[in-house]
Design a protein around this motif. Sequence first.
Motif, PDB file in Angstrom:
ATOM      1  N   PRO A  94       7.946  16.294 -12.023  1.00 50.92           N
ATOM      2  CA  PRO A  94       6.572  15.529 -12.150  1.00 50.92           C
ATOM      3  C   PRO A  94       6.455  16.195 -10.286  1.00 50.92           C
ATOM      4  N   THR A  95       4.586  16.063 -10.225  1.00 51.55           N
ATOM      5  CA  THR A  95       3.866  16.463  -9.571  1.00 51.55           C
ATOM      6  C   THR A  95       2.675  15.956  -9.625  1.00 51.55           C
ATOM      7  N   GLN A  96       2.378  15.450  -8.201  1.00 50.99           N
ATOM      8  CA  GLN A  96       1.287  15.103  -8.165  1.00 50.99           C
ATOM      9  C   GLN A  96      -0.470  15.544  -7.509  1.00 50.99           C
ATOM     10  N   THR A  97      -1.865  15.770  -7.860  1.00 47.11           N
ATOM     11  CA  THR A  97      -2.279  16.226  -7.546  1.00 47.11           C
ATOM     12  C   THR A  97      -3.287  15.071  -6.753  1.00 47.11           C
ATOM     13  N   SER A  98      -3.446  14.132  -7.088  1.00 47.16           N
ATOM     14  CA  SER A  98      -4.476  13.033  -6.170  1.00 47.16           C
ATOM     15  C   SER A  98      -4.006  11.547  -6.728  1.00 47.16           C
ATOM     16  N   ARG A  99      -4.767  11.027  -6.564  1.00 48.93           N
ATOM     17  CA  ARG A  99      -4.733   9.492  -6.291  1.00 48.93           C
ATOM     18  C   ARG A  99      -5.830   7.843  -6.894  1.00 48.93           C
ATOM     19  N   GLY A 100      -6.266   7.604  -7.371  1.00 48.05           N
ATOM     20  CA  GLY A 100      -6.015   6.337  -8.222  1.00 48.05           C
ATOM     21  C   GLY A 100      -7.205   7.266  -9.151  1.00 48.05           C
ATOM     22  N   CYS A 101      -8.562   6.802  -9.467  1.00 47.53           N
ATOM     23  CA  CYS A 101      -9.388   6.992 -10.238  1.00 47.53           C
ATOM     24  C   CYS A 101     -10.963   6.781 -10.019  1.00 47.53           C
ATOM     25  N   PRO A 102     -11.792   7.448 -10.928  1.00 45.23           N
ATOM     26  CA  PRO A 102     -13.585   6.995 -10.104  1.00 45.23           C
ATOM     27  C   PRO A 102     -13.834   6.002 -11.149  1.00 45.23           C
ATOM     28  N   TYR A 103     -12.925   5.344 -11.735  1.00 46.78           N
ATOM     29  CA  TYR A 103     -13.478   4.549 -13.790  1.00 46.78           C
ATOM     30  C   TYR A 103     -12.764   3.574 -13.113  1.00 46.78           C
ATOM     31  N   HIS A 104     -13.620   1.954 -13.672  1.00 51.80           N
ATOM     32  CA  HIS A 104     -13.039   0.688 -13.018  1.00 51.80           C
ATOM     33  C   HIS A 104     -12.609  -0.237 -13.919  1.00 51.80           C
ATOM     34  N   CYS A 105     -11.842   0.714 -15.212  1.00 51.69           N
ATOM     35  CA  CYS A 105     -11.424  -0.168 -16.486  1.00 51.69           C
ATOM     36  C   CYS A 105     -11.085  -1.629 -15.819  1.00 51.69           C
ATOM     37  N   SER A 106     -11.286  -2.780 -16.610  1.00 48.91           N
ATOM     38  CA  SER A 106     -10.764  -3.945 -16.222  1.00 48.91           C
ATOM     39  C   SER A 106      -9.686  -4.814 -16.021  1.00 48.91           C
ATOM     40  N   PHE A 107      -8.663  -3.841 -17.057  1.00 50.30           N
ATOM     41  CA  PHE A 107      -7.405  -4.313 -17.256  1.00 50.30           C
ATOM     42  C   PHE A 107      -6.622  -3.562 -15.884  1.00 50.30           C
ATOM     43  N   CYS A 108      -6.976  -2.279 -15.521  1.00 51.22           N
ATOM     44  CA  CYS A 108      -6.389  -1.828 -14.942  1.00 51.22           C
ATOM     45  C   CYS A 108      -6.207  -1.888 -13.540  1.00 51.22           C
ATOM     46  N   GLY A 116       0.619  -1.238  -0.408  1.00 51.08           N
ATOM     47  CA  GLY A 116       0.173  -0.245  -0.222  1.00 51.08           C
ATOM     48  C   GLY A 116       0.990   1.687   0.019  1.00 51.08           C
ATOM     49  N   GLU A 117       0.386   1.903   1.060  1.00 51.96           N
ATOM     50  CA  GLU A 117       0.931   4.066   0.512  1.00 51.96           C
ATOM     51  C   GLU A 117       1.927   3.471   1.091  1.00 51.96           C
ATOM     52  N   ALA A 118       2.811   4.464   0.980  1.00 52.34           N
ATOM     53  CA  ALA A 118       3.720   4.791   1.721  1.00 52.34           C
ATOM     54  C   ALA A 118       4.047   5.191   3.031  1.00 52.34           C
ATOM     55  N   GLU A 119       3.540   6.644   3.488  1.00 51.17           N
ATOM     56  CA  GLU A 119       3.094   7.488   4.038  1.00 51.17           C
ATOM     57  C   GLU A 119       3.113   7.293   5.625  1.00 51.17           C
ATOM     58  N   VAL A 137      -4.930   0.027 -11.217  1.00 51.96           N
ATOM     59  CA  VAL A 137      -4.912   1.694 -10.116  1.00 51.96           C
ATOM     60  C   VAL A 137      -6.130   1.381  -9.420  1.00 51.96           C
ATOM     61  N   PRO A 138      -7.579   1.130 -10.232  1.00 52.30           N
ATOM     62  CA  PRO A 138      -7.897   0.928  -9.060  1.00 52.30           C
ATOM     63  C   PRO A 138      -8.115  -0.199  -8.272  1.00 52.30           C
ATOM     64  N   ILE A 139      -7.388  -1.467  -8.379  1.00 51.12           N
ATOM     65  CA  ILE A 139      -7.104  -2.312  -7.459  1.00 51.12           C
ATOM     66  C   ILE A 139      -6.187  -2.273  -6.466  1.00 51.12           C
ATOM     67  N   VAL A 140      -5.381  -1.167  -6.617  1.00 57.66           N
ATOM     68  CA  VAL A 140      -4.101  -0.995  -6.076  1.00 57.66           C
ATOM     69  C   VAL A 140      -4.503   0.527  -4.927  1.00 57.66           C
ATOM     70  N   TYR A 141      -5.307   1.232  -5.172  1.00 55.88           N
ATOM     71  CA  TYR A 141      -5.898   2.175  -4.841  1.00 55.88           C
ATOM     72  C   TYR A 141      -7.230   1.737  -3.937  1.00 55.88           C
ATOM     73  N   GLY A 142      -7.760   0.988  -4.117  1.00 54.66           N
ATOM     74  CA  GLY A 142      -8.901   0.273  -3.084  1.00 54.66           C
ATOM     75  C   GLY A 142     -10.431   1.253  -3.617  1.00 54.66           C
ATOM     76  N   HIS A 143     -10.365   1.653  -4.869  1.00 50.72           N
ATOM     77  CA  HIS A 143     -10.886   2.063  -5.632  1.00 50.72           C
ATOM     78  C   HIS A 143     -11.655   3.196  -5.228  1.00 50.72           C
ATOM     79  N   THR A 144     -10.925   3.891  -5.061  1.00 47.87           N
ATOM     80  CA  THR A 144     -10.782   5.634  -3.972  1.00 47.87           C
ATOM     81  C   THR A 144      -9.771   6.417  -5.022  1.00 47.87           C
ATOM     82  N   TYR A 145     -10.465   7.926  -5.116  1.00 43.20           N
ATOM     83  CA  TYR A 145     -10.417   8.601  -6.025  1.00 43.20           C
ATOM     84  C   TYR A 145     -10.060   9.873  -4.915  1.00 43.20           C
ATOM     85  N   ARG A 146      -8.961  10.233  -4.186  1.00 41.88           N
ATOM     86  CA  ARG A 146      -8.738  11.862  -3.713  1.00 41.88           C
ATOM     87  C   ARG A 146      -7.729  12.514  -3.682  1.00 41.88           C
TER      88      ARG A 146
END
Length: 437
Positions: free
Chosen positions: A164-178, A112-115, A180-189
Motif C-alpha cells: 500500500p501507498t497513498q497519493t492523496s487524502r480526502g475526496c472532492p465529492y460529498h456523498c451523504s453516506f460517507c 484527526g491526522e497524526a503527523e 471521508v469528507p467529514i474526517v478530512y474536513g471536505h479537503t482533497y490534498r
Amino acid sequence: MRILLVQPTTYYWGKKALHSKTRWLLGLTLPYIAGLTPRHVTVEIADDRLGPIPFHRHYDLVGITATCATADRGYEIAQEFRQRGIPVVMGGFHITLHPEEALEHCDAVVVGEAESVWEQVLEDARLKRLKPRYQAQGFHDMAGLPRPRVELMNLRRYRVKIIPTQTSRGCPYHCSFCEVPIVYGHTYRRRPIGEVLDEIKTLVKVTSLRRIYFVDDNLTGHRDYAKELFKGLQPLNIHWSCLWTINTSRDVELLDLAKKAGCYHINIGIENVCPESINSIAKVQNPVEEYEWLLARLRERGLFYSLNFMFGLDGDTMALFDKTLEFVERIKAPMAFFNSITPRRGTPLWEQLSQEGRVHKPEAEKYLGMVCNFLPKHMTPEQCEAGVWRCFQQFYSYPSIFRRLLAPPNGYIFQGLPSNLYFHFVVNKRIDPVDFY
C-alpha cells in the motif's frame, strides 16, 4: 522506549471476533504510523485478525487504530492492556468522529491526522504525562510524509502480495453516506509526485514486490495530477490497483495513461442503478444513464474493475435486486460486491435517518455491510439483507461466472476467474467476501 501498534479485527453481528490464518491485503495505517515513529523507539505491530495480541509483554505505550467496524474489539484490547498498567492511545476514523466515546476505554485519543501530534504523544508517554486528547491542528499538506515500514509486517500472511501507498487524502465529492469528507474536513490534498515515485521505488526495493495499491479514496479526484502521476509511473515497471469514480472514464487520455502506467485493477463505487437512489445520497458523479458506456471504455482498454453496490436507499424497491443482477450480467462485470448501506454516526445520512426516526439498530453501524441498521422506505431491513445475499450468491454462481467471464466476448478470464471461483466458495458458506480484506 517500546511501543505496540494494534489493528483490531471485526465482529460479526451477534457472533465472535473474526480471526483467520491469512487476509487479502496489507493495510497502510500501522506501517505508516511505524514510519512516523522516531527510529530510537522500538516498534512492534500486531494484526488481531491474524494472531493473538501479546498482552503478556511490557510496553511503554500501546496504540490502537479503529474504524467503525473494529472499534468495539479495539476497546476490549485497550481494556486488557490498561488492566496491566500499560497506557493506551487510540486513533483512526471512528475515534476522530467519536473521541468522547473512545476516552471511556483508553487513556488518550488522537483526533484527526497524526503527523502533527504523534511525536508529542510518544514523548508524553515516555514521561508518563499522557494527556487525554491530542487534537491535530488543521490538515497536513502531504509533503515530506515518511515511508510506511512494511518490512515490520509478515507479508506471507497476506494472500495478495501487494504493497500500500497513498497519493492523496480526502475526496472532492460529498456523498451523504460517507465519513471521508467529514474526517478530512471536505479537503482533497495531494502529495508531491516526486515523493510518491521515490517511495514506490523504495517499497519495491525493500519488499522485492512490484505490485502497489493506492489506498486513496479517489485516485483521480484531480485529473491533471493523476495524469502526471501516471506518466511518472510508466518507467517504474510496476502493476497497481486503485479506487476511482466512474466518471473518470470520461477522460480517455487518463484511461490510456493508466493502462500504460501498469494499472491492473480499479474498484468503483457505482452504488446503485436507480437514479432516484443515487440522487438521495448526493452522488453527483454517478450518472446512472451513462454507466454502461463508461464501463465499456474500461473493457475496451483491458482495464479490470470491480463494482460496489449498496441497497436500502430511498428509491430502492424489491425489484432493484433483480434489476441490479440484470445490469451486472449485461455488462459482464468481472467482479462485484453487494452491501446494505450502513450510515455511520456523524454523516449527513445518519443525521437524516435519525431525525426521521428510521435508525432501528444504531449499534449495527459497527458491523460490516450485511446488516441493515435502519428502516428503508420500500422494504424491511430483513428483506434488504436477504436481497444482498441473493445478489452475492447469484452473481458468483457457476452459470453467472461462465456467462460473464467465459462466454465471448470476454477478456477478463485469467484475472477474474480465480477470484470469482473463490468468492463462489465463500458466499455459499454465507461469508461476506469483504471479511477477508
